[in-house]
Design a protein around this motif. Sequence first.
Motif, short mmCIF file in Angstrom:
data_model
loop_
_atom_site.label_atom_id
_atom_site.label_comp_id
_atom_site.label_asym_id
_atom_site.label_seq_id
_atom_site.Cartn_x
_atom_site.Cartn_y
_atom_site.Cartn_z
N GLU A 166 -26.69 11.67 8.40
CA GLU A 166 -26.95 11.08 9.71
C GLU A 166 -25.62 11.01 10.41
OE1 GLU A 166 -29.78 10.02 11.51
OE2 GLU A 166 -31.00 10.86 9.70
N LYS A 167 -25.41 11.40 11.66
CA LYS A 167 -24.11 10.76 12.17
C LYS A 167 -24.35 9.35 12.87
CE LYS A 167 -22.93 15.21 13.99
NZ LYS A 167 -21.51 15.97 14.99
N LEU A 168 -23.62 8.51 12.46
CA LEU A 168 -23.74 7.03 12.65
C LEU A 168 -22.30 6.55 13.43
CD1 LEU A 168 -25.10 6.37 9.15
CD2 LEU A 168 -26.26 6.40 11.26
N LEU A 169 -22.62 5.55 13.82
CA LEU A 169 -21.32 4.91 14.68
C LEU A 169 -20.68 4.03 13.63
CD1 LEU A 169 -19.85 4.81 17.25
CD2 LEU A 169 -21.32 3.10 18.28
N TRP A 170 -19.60 4.54 12.88
CA TRP A 170 -19.12 3.68 11.90
C TRP A 170 -18.04 2.82 12.40
CZ3 TRP A 170 -20.57 4.49 6.78
CH2 TRP A 170 -21.46 5.40 6.66
N ASN A 171 -17.83 1.63 11.79
CA ASN A 171 -16.67 0.93 11.76
C ASN A 171 -15.87 0.64 10.46
OD1 ASN A 171 -18.86 -1.17 11.62
ND2 ASN A 171 -17.27 -2.54 12.33
N ALA A 172 -14.56 0.30 10.56
CA ALA A 172 -14.03 -0.08 9.23
C ALA A 172 -13.03 -0.86 9.64
CB ALA A 172 -13.43 1.40 8.88
N LEU A 173 -12.91 -1.57 8.29
CA LEU A 173 -11.58 -2.55 8.09
C LEU A 173 -10.70 -1.78 7.41
CD1 LEU A 173 -10.92 -5.66 8.97
CD2 LEU A 173 -11.46 -6.02 6.68
N LEU A 174 -9.50 -1.57 7.63
CA LEU A 174 -8.55 -0.74 7.00
C LEU A 174 -7.62 -2.00 6.44
CD1 LEU A 174 -7.80 2.07 9.51
CD2 LEU A 174 -9.79 2.06 7.72
N CYS A 175 -7.26 -1.58 5.32
CA CYS A 175 -6.33 -2.86 4.70
C CYS A 175 -5.10 -2.33 3.91
CB CYS A 175 -7.19 -3.84 3.58
SG CYS A 175 -8.74 -4.35 4.31
N VAL A 176 -4.09 -2.96 3.93
CA VAL A 176 -3.27 -2.82 2.97
C VAL A 176 -2.59 -4.22 2.36
CG1 VAL A 176 -0.40 -2.14 2.91
CG2 VAL A 176 -2.03 -0.94 4.58
N PHE A 177 -2.78 -4.39 1.01
CA PHE A 177 -2.29 -5.45 0.53
C PHE A 177 -0.87 -5.39 -0.30
CE2 PHE A 177 -6.67 -4.65 -0.07
CZ PHE A 177 -7.40 -5.69 0.04
N ILE A 178 -0.26 -6.61 0.20
CA ILE A 178 1.29 -6.56 -0.31
C ILE A 178 1.80 -7.82 -1.02
CG2 ILE A 178 1.96 -5.12 1.83
CD1 ILE A 178 2.63 -7.80 3.25
N GLU A 179 2.69 -7.73 -1.85
CA GLU A 179 3.15 -8.79 -2.56
C GLU A 179 4.92 -8.68 -1.99
OE1 GLU A 179 2.97 -10.91 -6.62
OE2 GLU A 179 3.09 -8.80 -6.66
N ASP A 180 5.27 -9.93 -1.50
CA ASP A 180 6.81 -10.00 -1.00
C ASP A 180 7.18 -11.37 -1.58
OD1 ASP A 180 5.75 -11.87 0.50
OD2 ASP A 180 5.99 -10.77 2.28
N GLU A 181 8.33 -11.91 -1.22
CA GLU A 181 8.92 -13.09 -1.74
C GLU A 181 8.09 -14.31 -1.28
OE1 GLU A 181 10.30 -12.06 2.42
OE2 GLU A 181 10.68 -11.20 0.39
N ASN A 182 7.13 -14.09 -0.59
CA ASN A 182 6.35 -15.31 -0.04
C ASN A 182 4.81 -15.31 -0.79
OD1 ASN A 182 8.28 -16.04 1.82
ND2 ASN A 182 7.35 -14.62 3.46
N GLY A 183 4.79 -14.18 -1.77
CA GLY A 183 3.60 -14.14 -2.47
C GLY A 183 2.70 -12.87 -1.86
N GLN A 184 1.40 -13.11 -2.25
CA GLN A 184 0.39 -11.97 -2.05
C GLN A 184 -0.13 -12.12 -0.61
OE1 GLN A 184 -2.41 -11.39 -4.77
NE2 GLN A 184 -0.95 -10.42 -6.41
N ASP A 185 -0.13 -11.06 0.08
CA ASP A 185 -0.82 -11.10 1.68
C ASP A 185 -1.35 -9.73 1.82
OD1 ASP A 185 -1.49 -12.15 4.12
OD2 ASP A 185 0.67 -12.12 4.80
N TRP A 186 -2.09 -9.63 3.06
CA TRP A 186 -2.47 -8.33 3.42
C TRP A 186 -2.33 -8.17 5.02
CZ3 TRP A 186 -8.16 -7.87 4.23
CH2 TRP A 186 -8.75 -8.90 4.83
N ILE A 187 -2.47 -7.04 5.30
CA ILE A 187 -2.55 -6.65 6.80
C ILE A 187 -3.55 -5.85 6.82
CG2 ILE A 187 -0.05 -7.03 7.28
CD1 ILE A 187 0.10 -4.04 7.58
N TYR A 188 -4.45 -6.06 8.02
CA TYR A 188 -5.66 -5.09 8.17
C TYR A 188 -5.73 -4.92 9.63
CZ TYR A 188 -7.60 -9.76 9.27
OH TYR A 188 -7.88 -10.99 9.92
#
Length: 151
Positions: A61-83
Amino acid sequence: MKKRNNPIQLQHQSRLAKLALANIILVRHSAFNDDELRVINWKTCNDIQTNGLQASSIMHEKLLWNALLCVFIEDENGQDWIYEQVEAECPCLQEELVEIFNERHNQLIAQVDSNSIIGMGWIYSPIPRDITDQKALAIFDQCINQPLIRA
């Protein structure tokens, strides 16, 4: 003589497909195997086995998809993510999603130091829905920490 599809029958099939997909989301994560795509229950965040109508609707089926795109990171402040939450501009097939969303996901990846990346993922929904950050984290956590259901 070629059989024509009845417009009322097509509308009925479309409604059935939407009902079948009401509580389904698809998840990809770098912790999975390369070709692994999990089908998840939106409400419980658990893996589910799809029935024939659900599988057919996802694939054909052709559907109207939506998505949450995520990148998980670890830096000097600890773990975090951007999306970023994105939507397909028009209804499309599930197999077309990588092509549609991959460029935007690569732009998101470029925003962080590549040495700090510890994972990446996508949550995509076959029906438009708002995927909050709390819900996304619950989905990723559940997917990574539970074994995959195999048919």
